[in-house]
Design an enzyme around this catalytic site. Structure first.
Site, PDB file in Angstrom:
ATOM      1  N   TYR A  22       0.842  -1.204   0.000  1.00  0.00           N
ATOM      2  CA  TYR A  22       0.000   0.000   0.000  1.00  0.00           C
ATOM      3  C   TYR A  22       0.876   1.252   0.000  1.00  0.00           C
ATOM      4  CZ  TYR A  22      -3.018   3.693   1.767  1.00  0.00           C
ATOM      5  OH  TYR A  22      -3.685   4.889   1.933  1.00  0.00           O
ATOM      6  N   GLU A  44     -11.411   6.162   4.732  1.00  0.00           N
ATOM      7  CA  GLU A  44     -10.908   7.080   5.771  1.00  0.00           C
ATOM      8  C   GLU A  44     -11.983   7.365   6.809  1.00  0.00           C
ATOM      9  OE1 GLU A  44      -7.900   7.797   6.284  1.00  0.00           O
ATOM     10  OE2 GLU A  44      -6.943   7.527   4.354  1.00  0.00           O
ATOM     11  N   TRP A  52      -5.247   2.639  10.553  1.00  0.00           N
ATOM     12  CA  TRP A  52      -5.427   2.486   9.115  1.00  0.00           C
ATOM     13  C   TRP A  52      -5.242   1.028   8.708  1.00  0.00           C
ATOM     14  CZ3 TRP A  52      -7.865   3.825   5.158  1.00  0.00           C
ATOM     15  CH2 TRP A  52      -7.477   3.424   3.882  1.00  0.00           C
TER      16      TRP A  52
END
Length: 195
Positions: A22, A44, A52
């Site tokens: 990522y 988000e 995250w």
């Protein structure tokens, strides 16, 4: 130089291959495609209060649950969809966040109608091109900025939920509105060279 020996951002847990992928392939790359921007905003907003990496692990679940992030389809979801998704352990089962995704899809469509695209709207908050920050160490990373505060206030005024200044700044980092790769990270210069 082999990829595993490259210098990367200090926040990255390099023991997690999917997290490294990522970071190396997506994080901080400027995104102008509305479909991808809606995916990033949805993820988000789901992250609020969580790590995250927790959301990254559930990304495929979110794609399935929220119709591959097709904003028109999500905007049509209703209370029965919320009830169904509350039973889906492939996503974060938070009723307010699930409802916010549907709400935000409708708000997103309004912005598309007004600005021609969400991308046009979003990128105005950084003057149309990525801001490049000077980051040496982990402590240099801001949690919010003036731009993220302005962007978040405008989103709130337009009815968006779960997108405060900190979450919006994370979104800005993820979709390349700001290049927050550390100065010694190999991706910083690569992204600058591409855009």
């Amino acid at each position: 130089m082999q990829k595993e020996h490259l210098c990367r951002c200090p926040w990255l847990d390099t023991s997690k291959e999917d997290y490294v992928a990522y970071h190396d392939e997506e994080w901080g790359v400027p995104v102008y495609d509305d479909h991808r921007l809606f995916e990033f905003i949805t993820l988000e907003s789901a992250q609020a209060g969580l790590s995250w990496y927790t959301i990254l692990k559930k990304r495929e679940g979110y794609r399935r649950a929220f119709k591959n992030f097709v904003v028109d389809d999500i905007a049509k979801m209703n209370e029965s969809d919320i009830e169904r998704l509350m039973q889906d352990d492939s996503i974060i089962r938070n009723r307010l966040k699930i409802a916010a995704t549907i709400n935000n899809a409708n708000c997103f469509l309004e912005i598309q109608r007004e600005f021609g695209s969400f991308s046009n709207y979003q990128w105005q908050f950084v003057g149309g091109k990525p801001l490049v920050n000077n980051l040496e160490k982990r402590e240099d990373y801001p949690a919010i900025t003036e731009a993220s505060t302005t962007f978040a206030k405008d989103l709130k005024k337009r009815g968006f939920k779960f997108l405060g200044p900190t979450t919006v700044y994370a979104h800005m980092q993820a979709c390349g509105m700001v290049n927050d790769h550390s100065n010694d990270c190999f991706r910083k210069a690569e992204i600058i060279a591409q855009y």
